[in-house]
Design a protein around this motif. Structure first.
Motif, PDB file in Angstrom:
ATOM      1  N   SER A  68       0.918  -1.265  -0.124  1.00 61.23           N
ATOM      2  CA  SER A  68       0.108  -0.046   0.001  1.00 61.23           C
ATOM      3  C   SER A  68       1.006   1.342  -0.056  1.00 61.23           C
ATOM      4  N   ASN A  69       0.456   2.246  -0.567  1.00 59.39           N
ATOM      5  CA  ASN A  69       0.889   3.641  -0.635  1.00 59.39           C
ATOM      6  C   ASN A  69       0.698   4.414   0.656  1.00 59.39           C
ATOM      7  N   PHE A  70      -0.112   3.800   1.533  1.00 58.56           N
ATOM      8  CA  PHE A  70      -0.553   4.648   2.694  1.00 58.56           C
ATOM      9  C   PHE A  70      -0.067   3.804   3.919  1.00 58.56           C
ATOM     10  N   PRO A  71       0.089   4.141   5.179  1.00 49.79           N
ATOM     11  CA  PRO A  71       0.231   3.731   6.319  1.00 49.79           C
ATOM     12  C   PRO A  71      -0.941   2.699   6.762  1.00 49.79           C
ATOM     13  N   HIS A  72      -0.617   1.766   7.485  1.00 52.53           N
ATOM     14  CA  HIS A  72      -1.614   1.077   8.245  1.00 52.53           C
ATOM     15  C   HIS A  72      -2.158   2.067   9.564  1.00 52.53           C
ATOM     16  N   THR A  73      -3.482   2.238   9.246  1.00 54.06           N
ATOM     17  CA  THR A  73      -4.119   3.312  10.080  1.00 54.06           C
ATOM     18  C   THR A  73      -5.248   2.522  11.260  1.00 54.06           C
ATOM     19  N   THR A  74      -5.249   2.674  12.484  1.00 55.80           N
ATOM     20  CA  THR A  74      -6.093   2.152  13.345  1.00 55.80           C
ATOM     21  C   THR A  74      -6.613   3.217  14.210  1.00 55.80           C
ATOM     22  N   LEU A  93       2.654   0.727  19.621  1.00 56.19           N
ATOM     23  CA  LEU A  93       2.952   0.154  18.445  1.00 56.19           C
ATOM     24  C   LEU A  93       2.978   0.993  17.229  1.00 56.19           C
ATOM     25  N   CYS A  94       2.736   2.327  17.449  1.00 60.08           N
ATOM     26  CA  CYS A  94       2.717   3.310  16.292  1.00 60.08           C
ATOM     27  C   CYS A  94       3.695   4.263  16.154  1.00 60.08           C
ATOM     28  N   THR A 122      11.455   5.324  18.030  1.00 59.09           N
ATOM     29  CA  THR A 122      11.772   6.536  19.214  1.00 59.09           C
ATOM     30  C   THR A 122      10.933   6.309  20.138  1.00 59.09           C
ATOM     31  N   PRO A 123      11.313   6.669  21.609  1.00 58.85           N
ATOM     32  CA  PRO A 123      10.500   6.262  22.636  1.00 58.85           C
ATOM     33  C   PRO A 123       9.065   6.618  22.832  1.00 58.85           C
ATOM     34  N   GLN A 124       8.967   7.912  21.899  1.00 59.82           N
ATOM     35  CA  GLN A 124       7.250   8.054  21.779  1.00 59.82           C
ATOM     36  C   GLN A 124       7.135   8.353  20.204  1.00 59.82           C
ATOM     37  N   PRO A 125       5.860   7.855  19.874  1.00 58.44           N
ATOM     38  CA  PRO A 125       5.394   8.341  18.832  1.00 58.44           C
ATOM     39  C   PRO A 125       5.245   9.576  18.160  1.00 58.44           C
ATOM     40  N   ILE A 126       5.447  10.114  16.841  1.00 65.04           N
ATOM     41  CA  ILE A 126       5.218  11.412  16.895  1.00 65.04           C
ATOM     42  C   ILE A 126       3.767  11.906  17.034  1.00 65.04           C
ATOM     43  N   ASN A 127       3.778  13.029  17.580  1.00 63.55           N
ATOM     44  CA  ASN A 127       2.335  13.410  17.771  1.00 63.55           C
ATOM     45  C   ASN A 127       1.763  14.399  16.497  1.00 63.55           C
ATOM     46  N   ILE A 128       0.752  14.261  15.934  1.00 66.09           N
ATOM     47  CA  ILE A 128       0.390  15.111  14.609  1.00 66.09           C
ATOM     48  C   ILE A 128      -1.164  15.380  15.121  1.00 66.09           C
ATOM     49  N   VAL A 129      -0.981  17.013  15.218  1.00 63.00           N
ATOM     50  CA  VAL A 129      -2.364  17.551  15.367  1.00 63.00           C
ATOM     51  C   VAL A 129      -2.939  18.278  14.209  1.00 63.00           C
ATOM     52  N   CYS A 130      -4.238  17.714  13.939  1.00 60.93           N
ATOM     53  CA  CYS A 130      -4.950  18.143  12.706  1.00 60.93           C
ATOM     54  C   CYS A 130      -5.476  19.525  13.049  1.00 60.93           C
ATOM     55  N   ILE A 153      -0.144   4.200  12.199  1.00 61.26           N
ATOM     56  CA  ILE A 153      -0.687   5.632  12.523  1.00 61.26           C
ATOM     57  C   ILE A 153      -1.829   4.942  13.487  1.00 61.26           C
ATOM     58  N   ALA A 154      -2.080   5.854  14.863  1.00 61.35           N
ATOM     59  CA  ALA A 154      -3.247   5.716  15.507  1.00 61.35           C
ATOM     60  C   ALA A 154      -4.043   6.803  15.318  1.00 61.35           C
ATOM     61  N   ILE A 155      -5.239   6.673  15.014  1.00 62.50           N
ATOM     62  CA  ILE A 155      -6.295   7.966  15.231  1.00 62.50           C
ATOM     63  C   ILE A 155      -6.895   7.883  16.404  1.00 62.50           C
ATOM     64  N   LEU A 156      -6.727   9.012  17.275  1.00 66.00           N
ATOM     65  CA  LEU A 156      -7.452   9.137  18.661  1.00 66.00           C
ATOM     66  C   LEU A 156      -8.711  10.043  18.561  1.00 66.00           C
ATOM     67  N   GLY A 157      -9.046  10.772  17.545  1.00 59.97           N
ATOM     68  CA  GLY A 157     -10.275  11.380  17.551  1.00 59.97           C
ATOM     69  C   GLY A 157     -10.057  12.778  17.194  1.00 59.97           C
ATOM     70  N   GLY A 158     -11.059  13.393  17.018  1.00 60.70           N
ATOM     71  CA  GLY A 158     -12.439  13.270  17.361  1.00 60.70           C
ATOM     72  C   GLY A 158     -13.312  12.538  16.328  1.00 60.70           C
ATOM     73  N   GLY A 159     -14.601  12.459  16.390  1.00 59.58           N
ATOM     74  CA  GLY A 159     -15.405  11.753  15.554  1.00 59.58           C
ATOM     75  C   GLY A 159     -15.509  12.419  14.087  1.00 59.58           C
ATOM     76  N   GLU A 160     -15.225  13.574  14.086  1.00 58.61           N
ATOM     77  CA  GLU A 160     -15.147  14.267  12.649  1.00 58.61           C
ATOM     78  C   GLU A 160     -13.878  14.024  11.589  1.00 58.61           C
ATOM     79  N   ILE A 161     -12.683  14.026  12.680  1.00 58.66           N
ATOM     80  CA  ILE A 161     -11.505  13.558  11.918  1.00 58.66           C
ATOM     81  C   ILE A 161     -11.587  11.839  11.593  1.00 58.66           C
TER      82      ILE A 161
END
Length: 232
Positions: A2-8, A44-45, A79-87, A161-169
């Motif tokens: 896939s050209n995209f990450p595995h997204t959970t 895991l992400c 890395t010890p912590q995953p990158i935090n991406i804020v949308c 990538i883990a998506i943690l919310g919210g519902g609209e995202i």
């Protein structure tokens, strides 16, 4: 490949299908077991992604603290912590959140206008640059181009990538068929209210998405449900 990450997508939900009592307020109804489960999943992400309203509600991010999870990440050369991406399409965020003092790499996912808004705001307040990097959505100045963003993340070796919310995202990414699986913690509480946000809210899907139940765990009074999204 896939050209995209595995997204959970990972979320906790009340028995009546709500993720918080009111829009923009934190959910405080899940248990320490759910928090532990969330920490295990994000460990895991390579990156976690969440929206501006989620940041506004909590003001912080969840960091990995359990020694065995940190050791596993080290063994996987993460890395010890995953990158935090804020949308945030608008880039209008408060710089005083404790999130900006936490030991994580922070990335702002926004539009070109949103980046300008953010930089103008921190310059006006004489703040240091609080994000380590920026992801700029192209082709649309109002909405995030998820396929372009996810393709870029895959190209720079962000594979999970883990998506943690919210519902609209979650809804907007589901609408692009870019979520692979879903973890739902079903909590023994009823919130009520016709304005309480749901796991997938605000953006209609063209057609119902089917799911396959891969795993179910019961810990005390909570159910942990793992679904695979059936791609269409």
């Amino acid at each position: 490949m896939s050209n995209f990450p595995h997204t959970t997508a990972i979320l906790a939900m009340s028995a009546d299908g709500k993720i918080s009592p009111h829009s923009g307020t934190p959910a405080r109804f899940s248990s320490p077991q759910d928090l532990k489960h969330l920490e295990e999943q994000i460990s895991l992400c390579d990156a976690i992604l969440f929206g501006a309203n989620t940041l506004r509600a909590y003001g912080t991010t969840l960091t990995i603290k359990q020694p065995h999870l940190l050791a596993q990440r080290k063994n996987r050369q993460q890395t010890p912590q995953p990158i935090n991406i804020v949308c945030s399409s608008s880039g209008k965020l408060d710089q005083n959140y404790r999130f900006f003092d936490q030991p994580v790499k922070r990335v702002l996912l926004t539009t070109q206008k949103g980046k300008e808004n953010w930089l103008n705001n921190i310059n006006k307040n004489q703040k240091q640059i609080l994000f380590d990097d920026y992801l700029i959505s192209e082709h649309n100045q109002e909405k995030i181009n998820w396929q372009q963003i996810f393709n870029h993340l895959k190209a720079i070796k962000i594979n999970h990538i883990a998506i943690l919310g919210g519902g609209e995202i979650i809804a907007s990414i589901l609408a692009e068929n870019l979520i692979n699986d879903l973890w739902i913690t079903l909590c023994p509480v009823i919130l009520g209210g016709n304005q309480a946000p749901t796991p997938v809210g605000g953006i209609p899907l063209e057609s119902p998405l089917g799911m396959k139940l891969k795993e179910i765990k019961k810990i005390e009074q909570e159910l942990f449900l793992h679904y695979q999204i059936i791609k269409h």
